[in-house]
Design a protein around this motif. Sequence first.
Motif, PDB file in Angstrom:
ATOM      1  N   ASP A  87      29.649   5.746  98.365  1.00 46.47           N
ATOM      2  CA  ASP A  87      28.797   6.253  99.444  1.00 46.47           C
ATOM      3  C   ASP A  87      29.523   7.369 100.193  1.00 46.47           C
ATOM      4  O   ASP A  87      30.230   7.122 101.163  1.00 46.47           O
TER       5      ASP A  87
ATOM      6  N   SER B 262      17.800   2.368 103.762  1.00 44.56           N
ATOM      7  CA  SER B 262      18.289   1.219 104.516  1.00 44.56           C
ATOM      8  C   SER B 262      17.074   0.390 104.900  1.00 44.56           C
ATOM      9  O   SER B 262      15.975   0.928 105.060  1.00 44.56           O
TER      10      SER B 262
ATOM     11  N   TYR C 167      23.697  -5.810 100.416  1.00 46.53           N
ATOM     12  CA  TYR C 167      23.899  -6.413 101.737  1.00 46.53           C
ATOM     13  C   TYR C 167      25.057  -5.685 102.411  1.00 46.53           C
ATOM     14  O   TYR C 167      26.121  -5.505 101.818  1.00 46.53           O
ATOM     15  N   TRP C 168      24.837  -5.267 103.672  1.00 45.45           N
ATOM     16  CA  TRP C 168      25.829  -4.403 104.317  1.00 45.45           C
ATOM     17  C   TRP C 168      26.932  -5.186 105.035  1.00 45.45           C
ATOM     18  O   TRP C 168      26.662  -6.011 105.893  1.00 45.45           O
ATOM     19  N   GLU C 169      28.177  -4.920 104.677  1.00 44.55           N
ATOM     20  CA  GLU C 169      29.366  -5.431 105.361  1.00 44.55           C
ATOM     21  C   GLU C 169      29.292  -6.941 105.639  1.00 44.55           C
ATOM     22  O   GLU C 169      29.513  -7.399 106.756  1.00 44.55           O
TER      23      GLU C 169
ATOM     24  N   ASP D  92      28.234  -4.372 100.498  1.00 41.36           N
ATOM     25  CA  ASP D  92      29.150  -3.361 101.006  1.00 41.36           C
ATOM     26  C   ASP D  92      30.279  -4.097 101.715  1.00 41.36           C
ATOM     27  O   ASP D  92      30.034  -4.943 102.577  1.00 41.36           O
TER      28      ASP D  92
ATOM     29  N   SER E 268      20.807  -6.484 106.146  1.00 39.63           N
ATOM     30  CA  SER E 268      21.616  -7.628 106.584  1.00 39.63           C
ATOM     31  C   SER E 268      20.806  -8.400 107.607  1.00 39.63           C
ATOM     32  O   SER E 268      19.772  -7.917 108.075  1.00 39.63           O
TER      33      SER E 268
ATOM     34  N   TYR F   9      16.772  -2.622 107.705  1.00 40.89           N
ATOM     35  CA  TYR F   9      17.132  -3.660 108.674  1.00 40.89           C
ATOM     36  C   TYR F   9      15.845  -4.083 109.371  1.00 40.89           C
ATOM     37  O   TYR F   9      15.218  -3.269 110.060  1.00 40.89           O
TER      38      TYR F   9
ATOM     39  N   ASN G  71      24.971   9.745 103.602  1.00 46.07           N
ATOM     40  CA  ASN G  71      24.612   8.415 104.067  1.00 46.07           C
ATOM     41  C   ASN G  71      23.565   8.510 105.163  1.00 46.07           C
ATOM     42  O   ASN G  71      23.789   9.169 106.182  1.00 46.07           O
TER      43      ASN G  71
ATOM     44  N   GLU H 251      21.018  -0.736 102.111  1.00 48.28           N
ATOM     45  CA  GLU H 251      21.662  -1.533 103.154  1.00 48.28           C
ATOM     46  C   GLU H 251      20.628  -2.483 103.737  1.00 48.28           C
ATOM     47  O   GLU H 251      19.523  -2.068 104.067  1.00 48.28           O
TER      48      GLU H 251
ATOM     49  N   ARG I 278      29.696  -1.927  97.263  1.00 45.96           N
ATOM     50  CA  ARG I 278      29.468  -0.569  97.780  1.00 45.96           C
ATOM     51  C   ARG I 278      30.601  -0.213  98.737  1.00 45.96           C
ATOM     52  O   ARG I 278      31.066  -1.060  99.493  1.00 45.96           O
TER      53      ARG I 278
END
Length: 655
Positions: free
Chosen positions: A134, A258, A346-348, A55, A291, A260, A190, A289, A92
């Motif tokens: 998204d 997600s 993988y988020w941001e 993302d 990370s 995490y 989301n 998501e 994403r």
Amino acid sequence: MKKTVCFLSALMIGVMCFGCVPKIESLIPTEKLEGASVFIKKVENVPDDFMLGMDISSVLSQEKSGVKYYDFDGNECDLFTVLAKSGVNTIRVRVWNDPFDENGNGFGGGNCDINAAVEIGKRATKVGMRLIVDFHLSDFWADPGKQTAPRAWMDMTAEEKGDATYGYVKESLEKLKAAKVDVALVQIGNETDGAIAGENTWENMQYIFKAGSKAIREVLPEALVAVHFANPEKAGTYMAYAHSLSEIELDYDVFASSYYPFWHGTLDNLAKVLNSIAITYGKKVMVMETSYAFTEEDTDFSGNTIGEGGTFTKPYPFTVQGQVNEFRDVVDTVVNRMRDGIGVIYWEGAWITVGQNSWEENSELWEKYGSGWATRFAAAYDPDAGKYYGGSAVDNQALFGPDGKPLESLRMFNLVKYGNEVPVKADAIEDITLSFDLYGEITLPGTVKAVMNDDSKTELPVVWNVTEAELANMRTGGVKKYRIEGEAGGLAARLTIDMVEHNLVMNDSFETGQLDPWRLIDRGHENELYVEKKLSDSLSGQYHMHFWSAAEDSVDFSLEQDITGLEAGTYKFSMSIMGGDSGETEIYIYVLVDGVEAGRAPLKITYYNEWDTAWVTGIVVGEGQTVTVGIFVKCHGAGAGAWGKIDDAKFNHDN
Ligand code: CA
């Protein structure tokens, strides 16, 4: 295939035709990238079309803020190119309905509306990466904590919101379609844990979910339809969601989560929860998501979600290798421990600092271009954002350093399919804190706990950089903390030495609940004289020595204990008391050395919770001498008679 044909026809006529599919030159490598220094164990059975994505919703705002990205050769490079060349095959992007205030100021977080998504989608498509869309169905962040309807939908009924969802999603996807964006998957909402677009009953939420699904099927029949939730660790909730989705007969393909590891439980649990949904409801599953942090340090002057002092689970070290091991294990779990696991995003991973100098300089950019997580303009819609607005909260979880250069972990998107078993070496050394008594022995540990790059744990020999003289000074230097640096397995090791004052009094605060080894010498006839358990009347802990007498002149006792085995030196003694109704008193603490008085200090009782503490200092003790410490209490009483509480005896070295 369609794209190849168009590409060929474009070549044949010698010009690019307008309105046909743009030239796609996939930059995603089909072979292993060589030369990586990170260890990665191959994940077996990764399907060719498995989504290994990132993302990067903030990218346009980042670029406008002046952020530059580089390739592994150190050349400035378009982010999409670097990602594709590192094996990222899916991008994403989040989409907010209207993340701007009435004056056109962006709320931040990339100011991601559908126009931003189209641009991101086009750039991804151009280098061969597919897009995940998204839809938050909100004007700003939607997550388990908030699912606020877009401002334009605020006064609508759930049914009307359904119609609005259909119209909005359809129109948005048509823009992506018109731009020839290769959309792989579209998610309706989301992290919609129990709410979406301001609705929180399934009876109402169904209008929104169903309308979203209908719009996706109509505009992009090839794209997968996904739902996305956020808390796999909450037992039973995912099954309940899946059940409700089945009850409302939602037409969807993918149940996404997600993950995490800081908050979302174990991978074992994730595997179990998603796999049972895959099997029970016949859905594809994925991690939408994830990370991991490569450092605890913040680099953009705006605090991070995962930072120093937080409370969270840390299953891997916060290192570049830790990022790789986390991602690898998530991919392995989705591929090999779930039926129909289709991807991990993988988020941001590129949301890095916009500047190196100060919060003020960065803040100007965040506010202007929306490159921080929120701007002050978000206040009208999202009060929290308006209050705590700032920069990136995940710059320490990016796969790029603060200078825009890729971290070695970026290569994991490629390497996870091939493995890269470099020699095993230490990756992180666990910090140690040890407490030692003042004047006691300081023993340094000979080994430290290490996490190796292959995620195995081991003990490694350590060399501490400290001299005997420095240790001797710590021994006698009072209550203090010292930091000792060392080296183990080629890495820095850190030892904190916490010098504490050892209290030589036994049962010093009566916390055993017993009198022993105190001796009670009772010369009076008190009504009450015993060790009492009462938190509110204790100076520390929950026990203390209690006395009370109704009659006058009846409180008269001493409380003492012997201390032996002392090394020669100078010592001090203290004890505390509170009480009242005492009349005339004679209260003091005392110290005897081999039965001879070495000092006394007076105390008084006044009223409730007014503790008085006395000290006897400079007590010289020779080797082998016995010390007696105690308190003498004699009250003549007034009215209802004297009462009091005694607590916290201390006998320590006197420096
Ligand atoms: Ca930050």
